[in-house]
Each structure stands twice: as C-alpha cells, then as structure tokens.
Scaffold this motif. Structure first.
Motif, mmCIF file in Angstrom:
data_model
loop_
_atom_site.group_PDB
_atom_site.id
_atom_site.type_symbol
_atom_site.label_atom_id
_atom_site.label_comp_id
_atom_site.label_asym_id
_atom_site.label_seq_id
_atom_site.Cartn_x
_atom_site.Cartn_y
_atom_site.Cartn_z
ATOM 1 N N ILE A 7 3.826 5.209 2.889
ATOM 2 C CA ILE A 7 3.509 4.184 3.901
ATOM 3 C C ILE A 7 2.645 3.092 3.274
ATOM 4 C CG2 ILE A 7 2.208 3.780 6.046
ATOM 5 C CD1 ILE A 7 3.232 6.513 7.029
ATOM 6 N N VAL A 11 3.757 -0.802 3.028
ATOM 7 C CA VAL A 11 2.927 -1.876 3.608
ATOM 8 C C VAL A 11 2.612 -2.914 2.522
ATOM 9 C CG1 VAL A 11 0.666 -2.385 4.642
ATOM 10 C CG2 VAL A 11 1.975 -0.418 5.426
ATOM 11 N N TYR B 24 2.382 -3.629 11.090
ATOM 12 C CA TYR B 24 3.417 -2.876 10.388
ATOM 13 C C TYR B 24 2.892 -1.504 9.952
ATOM 14 C CZ TYR B 24 7.348 -1.897 7.304
ATOM 15 O OH TYR B 24 8.446 -1.320 6.713
ATOM 16 N N GLU B 25 1.666 -1.500 9.449
ATOM 17 C CA GLU B 25 1.073 -0.229 9.019
ATOM 18 C C GLU B 25 0.921 0.718 10.215
ATOM 19 O OE1 GLU B 25 -2.480 -0.613 6.732
ATOM 20 O OE2 GLU B 25 -2.541 1.533 6.276
ATOM 21 N N LEU B 28 4.343 2.065 11.165
ATOM 22 C CA LEU B 28 4.850 3.126 10.282
ATOM 23 C C LEU B 28 4.143 4.458 10.530
ATOM 24 C CD1 LEU B 28 5.377 1.282 6.863
ATOM 25 C CD2 LEU B 28 7.132 2.136 8.401
ATOM 26 N N ARG B 29 2.834 4.386 10.735
ATOM 27 C CA ARG B 29 2.075 5.632 10.980
ATOM 28 C C ARG B 29 2.511 6.284 12.291
ATOM 29 N NH1 ARG B 29 -1.280 6.134 7.014
ATOM 30 N NH2 ARG B 29 -2.132 4.262 6.025
ATOM 31 N N SER B 32 6.093 7.567 12.054
ATOM 32 C CA SER B 32 6.239 8.792 11.253
ATOM 33 C C SER B 32 5.822 10.019 12.065
ATOM 34 C CB SER B 32 5.490 8.697 9.931
ATOM 35 O OG SER B 32 4.132 8.537 10.173
ATOM 36 N N LEU B 58 11.838 6.551 6.580
ATOM 37 C CA LEU B 58 10.890 5.428 6.560
ATOM 38 C C LEU B 58 11.355 4.320 5.613
ATOM 39 C CD1 LEU B 58 7.436 7.283 6.650
ATOM 40 C CD2 LEU B 58 8.559 6.061 8.512
#
Lengths: 220, 184
Positions: A7, A11, B24-25, B28-29, B32, B58
C-alpha cells in the motif's frame, strides 16, 4: 512483501487519473460513428438494386433485424464489460438468444430451401472484412482506455459486434438472399472474425500487462 | 458491504482520482480490510494465500482506478476485481497442483514391482525416454537419473522452475502414451 508495504508503494506510485467514460456514452459514440460509416461504405460499394423488394419480404426483414440485434447487443455488453462490475446476465442471455435465433433462422431456411445456391461469395467476405475492420479498431481503441477484466471475452464481443454490423451493411449490398449463401459467406465469416477477436482482445487490452509490470516495479 | 462504508469508499476513490494522495491511502487501507474479509470467506481451502490474492487485487485496483465511475456503488466494482484475481489464482493453482500430483504419481508407481518386472519395464521406459525430444529428455534425466532437484535442474537448463515442471510433466505424459501404445 507485506500488504502494508505494498500500500505504501502504491501510494508513492500514485498519480491523478482521467476517469473512464461511461459505457452508455461510449456505445452512443460508437453507434453514431458506425452508422455513418456503414451508410457511407454501403453507398460507396453500391447498394443492391432490389432494395425495395428486400424490405417487402418478411424473411429478409427478420434476418436483417436479427443481425442488427446481435451487433447492438454484443456492442452493449462489450462496453459494459470494459468496466469491472457485476456480470450483465440478462444482456448476455439476450445476446445468446439473438445469436442462436440468427443461426437457427439460417439453418431452417437451408433445410426448407430447394436447390442449394451458395454462389461465390468472396466479395461478401471482402465487404464484411473491409467494413468490420475500422468499426472493430474504433471499438478496441475505446475499450482499451477502460479496464476490461476478461480480455478474451470482451475481444470476442467487440469483434462480433463489428462483424455483425458489417454483415448488416453487406445485406444492403449483396443480392443473394439464399440461405446457404448466407450461412457460408455471411454467418461463418462473422463467426470467424469474432473468434479472431478473442486473440486480438488478449493482445490489445494490455492494461493488465501494464499492471503486472507496474506491480513488478512496485515490488522492486 | 454496508451502504455507509460503500459510500465512504466511493468518495475516497473519487477524491483519489482527482489527485488526493491521502484519500487514496485511506481508500487502499479500508478496501484491503473489506477485501480481506471477503477473501477469508471464500478461500477456506487456501487461507495461507489470502494475502497474496489480496495484494494482486490491490495492484489491479491501482491500475484500474480510473475505471470507477462517479455515482456508481463501489462494492460491485471492487468485488468484481477481487473475484477475477481469485479465479486467476485458483486457475494457476490447479494447473501447478496437477503437474505436481502427476510428478508424484510417477515417482510413487515405479518402485513397487518385482525386480524382473522392474527390469523389463525399466528397459521400456528407457527406450521411451530416448525417443523424447531433446529438451524433455534432458530435464527428465536431470530429475530422475541424476536425481537433481527441480531448482538445480532449472538452473542447469537455464529455465524457470515452473517451466522445468511443465517440460517434465509433458515428457512423463509422452512416455506414458508410448508405454500404453506398446501394451496394446
């Protein structure tokens, strides 16, 4: 590599993107261009001189509408499938019904027809290929900007749609309405082109390949 | 996925599409977490591979992030990608498993014969081996005659380990066909 690290790398690799167009918009654009191209192409090659007679026969009208419905349904599903989402079961079923009906229509006509009169249809094949290629290329280029997951299937649908649209146009050019001719020189070439579309789809829709290389870069 | 979470994830991804790195971070977290639960329910036969499939998902989400459309629910989009990666994983896994099982079968069937039978059979196998294409013969010789590991055989042949397994598998199949042909 842990998911957390992945991740973090994704990013870091992040950049703003241009959102893909809606399938409906793509379909409308493609249909408009295709209609125009098919009209020009048909007029350029030359329409059959018994066009009025063709439209007065129910057989001919049903056949032409079946070809058109295959082209429209295949294009609709191809554009919808270019965006990851749930499968469009109703549309897929409709396409298979239309495709089967088209084939059955021809086969029944072959069985019930008297003397087989296939004739030489290389010109029909040439017309189908010449008309289908730009339509297919346009559709492939539009779809490749999205993210189709099943590249082979989408390639098949795109090619089927372009080839069926080309056959639709060819029906206004070719004077031979005999069922055997339709089967050998129209239906089979459309099927062959759509099968070639599977391979082409796997090559043309390379966004997953790009994904893998991006993934490799990320993992390094 | 509950509607509130769906909406939150969709908003985050839309912000990310416009260039918001923090969104975005977070996306994604959160995604997931959702996907891990989704995969855990479905990959009961391979729980140790959930993280692998999650990471592949991902990566695909990252490459396909431009294809999420404004105003659409994010659940079907996310799950479709995850489902696709899971199907790919099982397809790959089945192929590898089939090759490994076949290799094991070859190993386990040979020693349980009397010495005369084994000699006769051995001669036939040897003859069949000699009739294989060069690459297949070399790989099988490395694995079975010189008793090298797949890794060592791969290094020696300048091939990947999976290519060595596939080549050996095809060789075994061919030998089996030749032996079946002789029996008939």
């Amino acid at each position: 590599m842990s998911t957390e690290n992945l991740i973090a790398d994704l990013v870091r690799d992040f950049q703003p993107v241009i959102r893909a167009s809606r399938p409906g918009v793509l379909f409308a654009k493609w249909s408009a261009v295709s209609l125009l191209y098919v009209a020009i192409g048909t007029l350029f090659i030359g329409t059959r001189n018994d066009l009025a007679e063709m439209w007065s026969e129910l057989d001919s009208i049903v056949h032409t509408l079946l070809v058109l419905s295959v082209a429209v349904l295949a294009a609709t599903i191809a554009f919808k499938a270019s965006i990851p989402d749930r499968a469009q079961r109703f549309l897929i079923m409709s396409l298979f019904v239309a495709l089967t009906a088209w084939f059955a229509w021809i086969v029944i006509a072959v069985v019930t027809a008297g003397e087989p009169h296939a004739g030489h249809g290389w010109k029909c094949v040439r017309n189908i290929v010449v008309i289908a290629l730009p339509l297919g290329a346009l559709m492939y280029s539009m779809i490749s900007r999205a993210a189709p997951l099943r590249t082979g299937t989408v390639g098949w649908l795109a090619a089927l749609s372009a080839a069926a649209a080309a056959d639709f146009a060819t029906r206004f050019i070719c004077r031979n309405d005999h069922a055997v001719h339709s089967l050998i020189w129209h239906f089979l070439p459309v099927l062959a082109l759509s099968c070639a579309g599977v391979l082409l789809g796997r090559v043309a829709f390379r966004w997953e390949g790009a994904r893998r290389s991006a993934g490799a870069e990320v993992q390094r | 996925m509950n509607p509130a979470r769906d909406q939150r994830l969709a908003e985050l991804l839309v912000q990310a599409q416009s260039g918001d790195q923090t969104a975005y971070e977070s996306f994604l977290r959160e995604a997931s977490e959702v996907l891990r639960v989704y995969l855990a329910k479905r990959m009961t036969s391979a729980p140790d591979r959930i993280e692998d499939v999650l990471q592949e998902t991902l990566l695909t989400v990252h490459r396909a992030r431009h294809s999420f459309l404004l105003g659409r629910p994010i659940g079907p989009w996310l799950y479709a990608i995850c489902q696709h990666r899971m199907t790919e994983f099982y397809r790959r896994h089945r192929r590898t498993e089939a090759i490994e099982i076949s290799t094991d079968l070859q190993e386990s069937t040979l020693p349980e014969e009397s010495s005369t039978e084994a000699d006769g059979r051995g001669a036939l196998v040897w003859e069949a081996l000699m009739r294989l294409p060069q690459k297949q013969r070399e790989i099988i010789e490395s694995l079975k005659v010189r008793d090298l590991s797949v890794k060592e055989a791969a290094l020696q042949a300048g091939m990947s380990e999976s290519a060595v397994k596939v080549t050996a598998f095809r060789g075994y199949q061919r030998i089996r066909q030749m032996l079946d042909g002789k029996r008939k």
